[in-house]
Structures are given as structure tokens and as C-alpha cells.
Enzyme design. Sequence first.
Site, PDB file in Angstrom:
ATOM      1  CE  LYS A 226      -4.309  -2.094   1.381  1.00 36.18           C
ATOM      2  NZ  LYS A 226      -5.299  -2.409   2.424  1.00 36.18           N
ATOM      3  NE  ARG A 261      -7.172  -8.519   0.695  1.00 30.69           N
ATOM      4  CZ  ARG A 261      -6.776  -7.729  -0.294  1.00 30.69           C
ATOM      5  NH1 ARG A 261      -5.796  -6.862  -0.091  1.00 30.69           N
ATOM      6  NH2 ARG A 261      -7.338  -7.800  -1.484  1.00 30.69           N
TER       7      ARG A 261
HETATM    8  C1  8Y7 Z   1      -7.876  -4.836   2.083  1.00 25.29           C
HETATM    9  C2  8Y7 Z   1      -8.899  -5.685   1.643  1.00 25.29           C
HETATM   10  C3  8Y7 Z   1      -8.095  -4.538  -0.043  1.00 25.29           C
HETATM   11  C4  8Y7 Z   1      -7.555  -4.841   3.475  1.00 25.29           C
HETATM   12  C5  8Y7 Z   1      -9.293  -6.503   3.756  1.00 25.29           C
HETATM   13  C6  8Y7 Z   1      -5.303  -3.399  -1.773  1.00 25.29           C
HETATM   14  C7  8Y7 Z   1     -10.006  -6.134  -0.547  1.00 25.29           C
HETATM   15  C8  8Y7 Z   1      -6.644  -2.802  -1.655  1.00 25.29           C
HETATM   16  N1  8Y7 Z   1      -7.372  -4.134   1.020  1.00 25.29           N
HETATM   17  N2  8Y7 Z   1      -9.604  -6.509   2.448  1.00 25.29           N
HETATM   18  N3  8Y7 Z   1      -9.043  -5.478   0.297  1.00 25.29           N
HETATM   19  N4  8Y7 Z   1      -8.295  -5.696   4.264  1.00 25.29           N
HETATM   20  N5  8Y7 Z   1      -9.961  -7.297   4.617  1.00 25.29           N
HETATM   21  O1  8Y7 Z   1      -4.361  -2.572  -1.992  1.00 25.29           O
HETATM   22  O2  8Y7 Z   1      -6.699  -4.111   3.985  1.00 25.29           O
HETATM   23  O3  8Y7 Z   1      -5.106  -4.614  -1.682  1.00 25.29           O
HETATM   24  S1  8Y7 Z   1      -7.966  -3.960  -1.684  1.00 25.29           S
END
Ligand code: 8Y7
Length: 283
Positions: A226, A261
Amino acid sequence: MEQLDAHHELVKDHVLLMGIVNVTPDSFSDGGTFLGLPSAIEHARKLACEGADIIDIGGESTRPGAKLVSIDEELSRVIPVIKGLKGKISAKISIDTRKADVMREAIKAGADIINDVTALQYDTESLHVAASSDCPVILMHGLTEQGGDPKTMQDNPVYEDVVGEVCESLRRNIAVCEGAGIGKMRLIIDPGIGFGKTADHNIELLANLGYFRDLGLPLLIGASRKGFIGLLGGESDAMKRAPGSIAAALYAVSQGAKILRVHDVAKTRQALGVWQALDQAKT
Ligand code: 8Y7
């Protein structure tokens, strides 16, 4: 993985890795981070082999400034991938969506976990779909209460006390879920790094994850690649942010995070193995 079914147990020592798979019909439409169907399945299998406990499948970009995707379009992206993976990998499958119809169809196709970046707030049907399933649900804080959506959420996020406000918001989301019949045992919380937050907000949240322990639920952190990692680490190319992402991931684990994640599963798994061995040997 029975850890996820009784997910308070999930979490004792074992840190789960959630590998990210973004699907679009046209490969590499987003600088290589989104994959077409065959490559999405292949990539998911690779992440599972690398040690991902969960594969997170998304068909709608929720990044700042992203365009909306219709339900049919989103379904046509994610359902074939879920069907293509179901039964072929031991990792659990999570569906990254804020749409109730997509949740419902994804669960029918074999998804095990709901990952909603709006904590089931975007679609009025989502609570019901989640309640009628027995899937664990990831409640992410994404500024929805202030009317935030991916298009505008980064415009000017303002908090007086970001940690306290995100905590309180999640506490309300948990109560809403419990009221709708989704037991606390099924819930996982996530402060939503990068969603309606400045770099300073992200840093303050990650540095103070201990406060989220009071909520008594497993904590998921998604910091991988990010923007704030780029800022702190001085790397403008998101594809080159694995080292910074791993630093954030390990720091999050030291503060109690139980699910990470990540894009870089193998590298994170290796770093985690070393960090945990050292942490456990501490006298
Ligand atoms: C997150 C996410 C994204 C996160 C959860 C990216 C779908 C943006 N970020 N889901 N999703 N937590 N639970 O840069 O921080 O991956 S999308």
C-alpha cells in the site's frame, strides 16, 4: 482448516496468510496486479503452494479512484475462479466483495469466507446473506459511515482520534452483526489500512493495534504494497514493496494480528517463520 470454524482457536499462535488474487477479464489491465481467468487460477494455486491459508478473490477494485463494476460483470470474474479452485487447493477461499448477490453466488460456488471492505454496510442485503451462511465474515473499517466509497474515500479523511474512532466503528459493526444473528465467533476485524486514511492514519493504526485487542476478535491486517509503505520505504513502484510490506506485517503480528492479507506469500511466510521462532524462544 478447522481453525477458521472456531476461529478464536484459529488464532492462538498460528498466523494465517491470506494471498491476494484480483481478477479482471483482461490480464494485466492494472499494471500487472489484476489477472485474467486462467492466470488468476494459476496464481491462486501458486499462492496456496507457497503456504497461503486463505486465498482472497476479488473482482472489483476497491482502490481509491476505482470504477464501479456491475453485479453481472463481477460475478463473471470471480465465480469461475472459485469453481476452478474449489476442491483443488487446501486453502480456504474468501470472496472480496461488498455486494450481497456476489456473496451469495460465491458461497454457492464454494467460497468459505466473506471479506467485505464495508463491513456489510454497502448492500442492505449483505447482513442477511452473511447471517444465512455459516461463513466467517471479515469486517473491515472503510469509512462507510461517513458515506465513504472507494471513489471519494481518500479525498480528505479526517479523524480526531483515528484508533479510537476505527475501534468504535468496528464495535458498532460487531453489534449490528450480532443483532442480525451472526455470532461473534464468526467475526474477524480489520482496521482497513489505506481505506479512508492518510499515511499518518495508517501509521498510527498499525503502531497501536493493541487497542483492537479489547474487541476480543481475531485481527486481520492488509498493508501489503500500500501507498504508505511506498512513502516510508521510499519505493514508488508498488511491485517492489515486498520488503516494506513484510516489515509492516511482522510489526502487526508483534501487536497481535492473526491474519495477514499479502501479495507476497512465500516471502512473508519465510519472514514469519524466522520472526516467530525467535519470538517464541524469548525467555
Ligand atoms: C484490504 C482488503 C483490499 C484490506 C481486507 C489493496 C479487498 C486494496 N485491502 N480486504 N481489500 N483488508 N480485509 O491494496 O486491507 O489490496 S484492496
